[in-house]
Motif scaffolding. Structure first.
Motif, PDB file in Angstrom:
ATOM      1  N   GLN A 190       0.833  -1.198   0.000  1.00 18.88           N
ATOM      2  CA  GLN A 190       0.000   0.000   0.000  1.00 18.88           C
ATOM      3  C   GLN A 190       0.870   1.251   0.000  1.00 18.88           C
ATOM      4  O   GLN A 190       0.575   2.224  -0.702  1.00 18.88           O
ATOM      5  CB  GLN A 190      -0.944   0.011   1.201  1.00 18.88           C
ATOM      6  CG  GLN A 190      -2.072  -0.986   1.091  1.00 18.88           C
ATOM      7  CD  GLN A 190      -2.971  -0.986   2.302  1.00 18.88           C
ATOM      8  OE1 GLN A 190      -2.663  -0.381   3.322  1.00 18.88           O
ATOM      9  NE2 GLN A 190      -4.096  -1.684   2.201  1.00 18.88           N
ATOM     10  N   ALA A 191       1.957   1.231   0.762  1.00 20.58           N
ATOM     11  CA  ALA A 191       2.879   2.368   0.774  1.00 20.58           C
ATOM     12  C   ALA A 191       3.545   2.550  -0.585  1.00 20.58           C
ATOM     13  O   ALA A 191       3.736   3.676  -1.050  1.00 20.58           O
ATOM     14  CB  ALA A 191       3.934   2.179   1.861  1.00 20.58           C
ATOM     15  N   VAL A 192       3.883   1.449  -1.242  1.00 16.21           N
ATOM     16  CA  VAL A 192       4.480   1.521  -2.578  1.00 16.21           C
ATOM     17  C   VAL A 192       3.494   2.123  -3.576  1.00 16.21           C
ATOM     18  O   VAL A 192       3.848   2.994  -4.379  1.00 16.21           O
ATOM     19  CB  VAL A 192       4.965   0.121  -3.031  1.00 16.21           C
ATOM     20  CG1 VAL A 192       5.303   0.110  -4.506  1.00 16.21           C
ATOM     21  CG2 VAL A 192       6.156  -0.323  -2.205  1.00 16.21           C
ATOM     22  N   ILE A 193       2.235   1.681  -3.525  1.00 15.56           N
ATOM     23  CA  ILE A 193       1.208   2.195  -4.441  1.00 15.56           C
ATOM     24  C   ILE A 193       0.952   3.672  -4.187  1.00 15.56           C
ATOM     25  O   ILE A 193       0.874   4.479  -5.128  1.00 15.56           O
ATOM     26  CB  ILE A 193      -0.083   1.368  -4.317  1.00 15.56           C
ATOM     27  CG1 ILE A 193       0.150  -0.037  -4.863  1.00 15.56           C
ATOM     28  CG2 ILE A 193      -1.236   2.046  -5.042  1.00 15.56           C
ATOM     29  CD1 ILE A 193      -0.980  -1.009  -4.574  1.00 15.56           C
ATOM     30  N   ILE A 194       0.851   4.064  -2.929  1.00 16.10           N
ATOM     31  CA  ILE A 194       0.636   5.480  -2.598  1.00 16.10           C
ATOM     32  C   ILE A 194       1.831   6.315  -3.034  1.00 16.10           C
ATOM     33  O   ILE A 194       1.678   7.413  -3.576  1.00 16.10           O
ATOM     34  CB  ILE A 194       0.354   5.643  -1.087  1.00 16.10           C
ATOM     35  CG1 ILE A 194      -1.032   5.080  -0.762  1.00 16.10           C
ATOM     36  CG2 ILE A 194       0.441   7.109  -0.665  1.00 16.10           C
ATOM     37  CD1 ILE A 194      -1.323   4.990   0.715  1.00 16.10           C
ATOM     38  N   GLY A 195       3.043   5.812  -2.825  1.00 17.33           N
ATOM     39  CA  GLY A 195       4.250   6.528  -3.258  1.00 17.33           C
ATOM     40  C   GLY A 195       4.292   6.715  -4.759  1.00 17.33           C
ATOM     41  O   GLY A 195       4.639   7.787  -5.267  1.00 17.33           O
ATOM     42  N   ALA A 196       3.908   5.679  -5.508  1.00 16.07           N
ATOM     43  CA  ALA A 196       3.905   5.776  -6.968  1.00 16.07           C
ATOM     44  C   ALA A 196       2.849   6.769  -7.445  1.00 16.07           C
ATOM     45  O   ALA A 196       3.105   7.584  -8.338  1.00 16.07           O
ATOM     46  CB  ALA A 196       3.666   4.406  -7.587  1.00 16.07           C
ATOM     47  N   GLN A 197       1.665   6.747  -6.843  1.00 18.07           N
ATOM     48  CA  GLN A 197       0.617   7.686  -7.252  1.00 18.07           C
ATOM     49  C   GLN A 197       0.971   9.121  -6.874  1.00 18.07           C
ATOM     50  O   GLN A 197       0.700  10.050  -7.627  1.00 18.07           O
ATOM     51  CB  GLN A 197      -0.727   7.277  -6.673  1.00 18.07           C
ATOM     52  CG  GLN A 197      -1.271   6.034  -7.333  1.00 18.07           C
ATOM     53  CD  GLN A 197      -2.644   5.655  -6.845  1.00 18.07           C
ATOM     54  OE1 GLN A 197      -3.106   6.115  -5.812  1.00 18.07           O
ATOM     55  NE2 GLN A 197      -3.303   4.794  -7.596  1.00 18.07           N
ATOM     56  N   LEU A 198       1.586   9.314  -5.712  1.00 17.65           N
ATOM     57  CA  LEU A 198       2.020  10.650  -5.319  1.00 17.65           C
ATOM     58  C   LEU A 198       3.106  11.157  -6.261  1.00 17.65           C
ATOM     59  O   LEU A 198       3.111  12.329  -6.643  1.00 17.65           O
ATOM     60  CB  LEU A 198       2.529  10.647  -3.878  1.00 17.65           C
ATOM     61  CG  LEU A 198       3.056  11.972  -3.339  1.00 17.65           C
ATOM     62  CD1 LEU A 198       1.930  13.002  -3.283  1.00 17.65           C
ATOM     63  CD2 LEU A 198       3.677  11.781  -1.981  1.00 17.65           C
TER      64      LEU A 198
END
Length: 143
Positions: free
Chosen positions: A55-63
């Motif tokens: 989830q942190a990876v996905i949020i980091g990529a979207q940010l």
């Protein structure tokens, strides 16, 4: 539109954040730290998405995609602003067409729409159209 954009330094930070997110995601998949194998040895995508690291990876990529798309270019003039507006308009038209087609097909077949991909596809499509427009403009202006 220029006043609503982030400074160019945010674009560089976005690229670095995207690189870090992709490396962290790849490392997590390779090291199998996301969810571990299930009893039959398979790893499901839903189980992987539910883990905090992923989830942190996905949020980091979207940010990072947001930072890249919403920051100024190094040289932000009227031509780049008009290319930015054309990129937004063309991506909006294409996405509207694609989502309408998906909605029609999913209504007919009784399936569900893939809404998880909406924001990444939109930002990447915008960024690609903008970069192609800038490259074409540089090519034509150098001739």
């Amino acid at each position: 539109m220029k006043r609503f954009l982030l400074p160019h330094a945010f674009q560089k930070a976005g690229w670095w954040l995207l690189l870090a997110s992709l490396v962290a995601g790849a490392a997590a998949l390779v090291l199998d730290t996301i969810s571990g194998p299930l009893p039959d040895g398979a790893v499901t995508a839903d189980a992987a998405k539910a883990q905090p690291l992923m989830q942190a990876v996905i949020i980091g990529a979207q940010l990072s995609i947001f930072l890249i798309a919403c920051s100024r270019e190094k040289v932000e003039d009227e031509m780049v602003s008009s290319m930015r507006l054309r990129a937004i308009a063309s991506v909006a038209c294409v996405l509207f067409t694609i989502y309408t087609a998906i909605a029609v097909v999913s209504t007919i077949t009784g399936g569900v729409m893939a809404k998880d991909l909406a924001s990444p596809i939109a930002f990447w499509a915008y960024e690609i159209v903008l970069r192609i427009s800038i490259a074409r403009n540089r090519k034509h202006s150098s001739l």
